[in-house]
Design a protein around this motif. Structure first.
Motif, PDB file in Angstrom:
ATOM      1  N   GLY A 129    -134.822  27.294  28.127  1.00 45.89           N
ATOM      2  CA  GLY A 129    -135.785  27.475  29.204  1.00 45.89           C
ATOM      3  C   GLY A 129    -135.119  27.601  30.558  1.00 45.89           C
ATOM      4  O   GLY A 129    -135.677  28.163  31.483  1.00 45.89           O
ATOM      5  N   ALA A 130    -133.913  27.085  30.671  1.00 43.47           N
ATOM      6  CA  ALA A 130    -133.175  27.173  31.934  1.00 43.47           C
ATOM      7  C   ALA A 130    -132.306  28.417  31.981  1.00 43.47           C
ATOM      8  O   ALA A 130    -131.444  28.539  32.838  1.00 43.47           O
ATOM      9  N   GLY A 131    -132.511  29.315  31.049  1.00 43.59           N
ATOM     10  CA  GLY A 131    -131.722  30.545  31.037  1.00 43.59           C
ATOM     11  C   GLY A 131    -130.306  30.310  30.552  1.00 43.59           C
ATOM     12  O   GLY A 131    -129.432  31.126  30.778  1.00 43.59           O
ATOM     13  N   GLY A 132    -130.071  29.186  29.875  1.00 42.79           N
ATOM     14  CA  GLY A 132    -128.747  28.910  29.331  1.00 42.79           C
ATOM     15  C   GLY A 132    -127.781  28.359  30.365  1.00 42.79           C
ATOM     16  O   GLY A 132    -126.611  28.224  30.106  1.00 42.79           O
ATOM     17  N   ARG A 133    -128.261  28.033  31.592  1.00 40.93           N
ATOM     18  CA  ARG A 133    -127.388  27.517  32.639  1.00 40.93           C
ATOM     19  C   ARG A 133    -127.428  25.998  32.655  1.00 40.93           C
ATOM     20  O   ARG A 133    -128.390  25.384  32.255  1.00 40.93           O
ATOM     21  N   GLY A 134    -126.372  25.411  33.154  1.00 44.58           N
ATOM     22  CA  GLY A 134    -126.347  23.973  33.324  1.00 44.58           C
ATOM     23  C   GLY A 134    -125.400  23.315  32.341  1.00 44.58           C
ATOM     24  O   GLY A 134    -124.992  23.904  31.345  1.00 44.58           O
ATOM     25  N   ASP A 135    -125.047  22.088  32.681  1.00 38.74           N
ATOM     26  CA  ASP A 135    -124.158  21.319  31.818  1.00 38.74           C
ATOM     27  C   ASP A 135    -124.940  20.727  30.663  1.00 38.74           C
ATOM     28  O   ASP A 135    -126.111  20.363  30.814  1.00 38.74           O
ATOM     29  N   LEU A 136    -124.283  20.624  29.554  1.00 42.67           N
ATOM     30  CA  LEU A 136    -124.894  20.021  28.371  1.00 42.67           C
ATOM     31  C   LEU A 136    -124.283  18.659  28.127  1.00 42.67           C
ATOM     32  O   LEU A 136    -123.095  18.462  28.361  1.00 42.67           O
ATOM     33  N   PRO A 137    -125.079  17.731  27.619  1.00 40.59           N
ATOM     34  CA  PRO A 137    -124.526  16.427  27.257  1.00 40.59           C
ATOM     35  C   PRO A 137    -123.494  16.593  26.140  1.00 40.59           C
ATOM     36  O   PRO A 137    -123.667  17.437  25.244  1.00 40.59           O
ATOM     37  N   PRO A 138    -122.426  15.802  26.155  1.00 36.01           N
ATOM     38  CA  PRO A 138    -121.401  15.899  25.108  1.00 36.01           C
ATOM     39  C   PRO A 138    -121.959  15.743  23.699  1.00 36.01           C
ATOM     40  O   PRO A 138    -121.472  16.373  22.771  1.00 36.01           O
ATOM     41  N   ARG A 166    -122.843  17.978  18.333  1.00 34.37           N
ATOM     42  CA  ARG A 166    -123.735  18.343  17.224  1.00 34.37           C
ATOM     43  C   ARG A 166    -123.660  19.847  16.938  1.00 34.37           C
ATOM     44  O   ARG A 166    -123.643  20.269  15.788  1.00 34.37           O
ATOM     45  N   ALA A 167    -123.607  20.630  18.013  1.00 34.43           N
ATOM     46  CA  ALA A 167    -123.496  22.085  17.834  1.00 34.43           C
ATOM     47  C   ALA A 167    -122.185  22.434  17.135  1.00 34.43           C
ATOM     48  O   ALA A 167    -122.158  23.263  16.220  1.00 34.43           O
ATOM     49  N   ALA A 168    -121.087  21.800  17.558  1.00 30.86           N
ATOM     50  CA  ALA A 168    -119.787  22.064  16.926  1.00 30.86           C
ATOM     51  C   ALA A 168    -119.803  21.661  15.461  1.00 30.86           C
ATOM     52  O   ALA A 168    -119.262  22.375  14.603  1.00 30.86           O
ATOM     53  N   LEU A 218    -129.712  20.929   7.936  1.00 27.13           N
ATOM     54  CA  LEU A 218    -129.824  22.383   8.064  1.00 27.13           C
ATOM     55  C   LEU A 218    -130.684  22.993   6.966  1.00 27.13           C
ATOM     56  O   LEU A 218    -131.212  24.096   7.116  1.00 27.13           O
ATOM     57  N   VAL A 219    -130.796  22.272   5.847  1.00 30.64           N
ATOM     58  CA  VAL A 219    -131.551  22.742   4.689  1.00 30.64           C
ATOM     59  C   VAL A 219    -132.467  21.614   4.235  1.00 30.64           C
ATOM     60  O   VAL A 219    -132.086  20.447   4.293  1.00 30.64           O
ATOM     61  N   GLN A 220    -133.652  21.971   3.816  1.00 30.48           N
ATOM     62  CA  GLN A 220    -134.575  21.010   3.230  1.00 30.48           C
ATOM     63  C   GLN A 220    -134.797  21.380   1.772  1.00 30.48           C
ATOM     64  O   GLN A 220    -134.475  22.493   1.349  1.00 30.48           O
ATOM     65  N   SER A 221    -135.359  20.437   1.025  1.00 37.19           N
ATOM     66  CA  SER A 221    -135.676  20.738  -0.369  1.00 37.19           C
ATOM     67  C   SER A 221    -137.013  20.119  -0.717  1.00 37.19           C
ATOM     68  O   SER A 221    -137.494  19.204  -0.053  1.00 37.19           O
ATOM     69  N   ARG A 222    -137.592  20.657  -1.763  1.00 34.61           N
ATOM     70  CA  ARG A 222    -138.827  20.094  -2.310  1.00 34.61           C
ATOM     71  C   ARG A 222    -138.833  20.334  -3.809  1.00 34.61           C
ATOM     72  O   ARG A 222    -138.168  21.252  -4.307  1.00 34.61           O
ATOM     73  N   ARG A 223    -139.541  19.487  -4.493  1.00 35.86           N
ATOM     74  CA  ARG A 223    -139.621  19.592  -5.937  1.00 35.86           C
ATOM     75  C   ARG A 223    -140.754  20.543  -6.292  1.00 35.86           C
ATOM     76  O   ARG A 223    -141.832  20.477  -5.722  1.00 35.86           O
ATOM     77  N   GLU A 224    -140.453  21.450  -7.194  1.00 34.20           N
ATOM     78  CA  GLU A 224    -141.460  22.392  -7.695  1.00 34.20           C
ATOM     79  C   GLU A 224    -141.404  22.319  -9.218  1.00 34.20           C
ATOM     80  O   GLU A 224    -140.593  23.008  -9.845  1.00 34.20           O
TER      81      GLU A 224
END
Length: 135
Positions: free
Chosen positions: A7-16, A21-23, A74-80
Motif C-alpha cells: 500500500g505504500a508503493g513498496g517504499r520504506g524500511d521493513l522490520p528485520p 521470513r521473506a528470506a 506455504l501449503v495446506q492440506s485437507r483429507r478427501e
C-alpha cells in the motif's frame, strides 16, 4: 490503520523479522522440486501421487518436500476420503511464483529465438558451411 508495504508503493524500511521470513520463504522455494510443487499447486489441488507423477519424484521425496512447505505455511492440506489433498491458499505466493517463473520462462524463449535467428543468419552468411563443406 496500519499501512502495508504494498500500500505504500513498496517504499520504506521493513522490520528485520519480515525480511527474515521473506528470506526463509525464498529459501524454501530455492529447491527446484519445491518450486515445481508450488507451481503445480498454483493451478489447483493435488495429492502426493499426482505431484510425484508430474514432478518425476518418488512419493517419499514429494511427501518430505510437502511437509517442509506445510510446516512453513506455504501449503495446506485437507483429507478427501483416504487421500490427503494439498493446495496453496495464498494468492500472494501464487502471484510471486507465477511472476518469477513466467518471467524467466519468457526470457528463455526470447533468448532461444534470438539464438535461432543468429544461427540461421550465420548459416546464410557462409555458403556451404551448413552442409559441412570443407570437412
Amino acid at each position: 490503520m496500519a499501512q502495508t508495504v504494498a500500500g505504500a508503493g513498496g517504499r520504506g524500511d521493513l522490520p528485520p523479522e519480515v525480511l527474515q521470513r521473506a528470506a526463509a520463504t525464498f529459501g524454501l522455494l530455492a529447491s527446484t522440486v519445491r518450486l515445481q510443487i508450488v507451481w503445480i499447486l498454483a493451478e489447483g489441488e493435488a495429492d502426493v501421487g499426482s505431484l510425484a507423477e508430474r514432478t518425476g519424484g518418488t512419493l517419499q521425496t514429494i511427501s518430505q518436500h510437502l511437509a517442509k512447505l506445510k510446516l512453513a505455511g506455504l501449503v495446506q492440506s485437507r483429507r478427501e476420503g483416504r487421500r490427503q489433498v494439498y493446495l496453496v491458499d495464498d494468492p500472494g505466493l501464487v502471484a510471486v511464483v507465477r511472476q518469477m517463473v513466467g518471467s524467466l520462462y519468457d526470457q528463455q524463449l526470447y533468448d532461444q529465438q534470438r539464438y535461432d535467428q543468429r544461427a540461421e543468419s550465420d548459416r546464410r552468411a557462409v555458403p556451404g558451411q551448413a552442409r559441412g563443406a570443407g570437412a
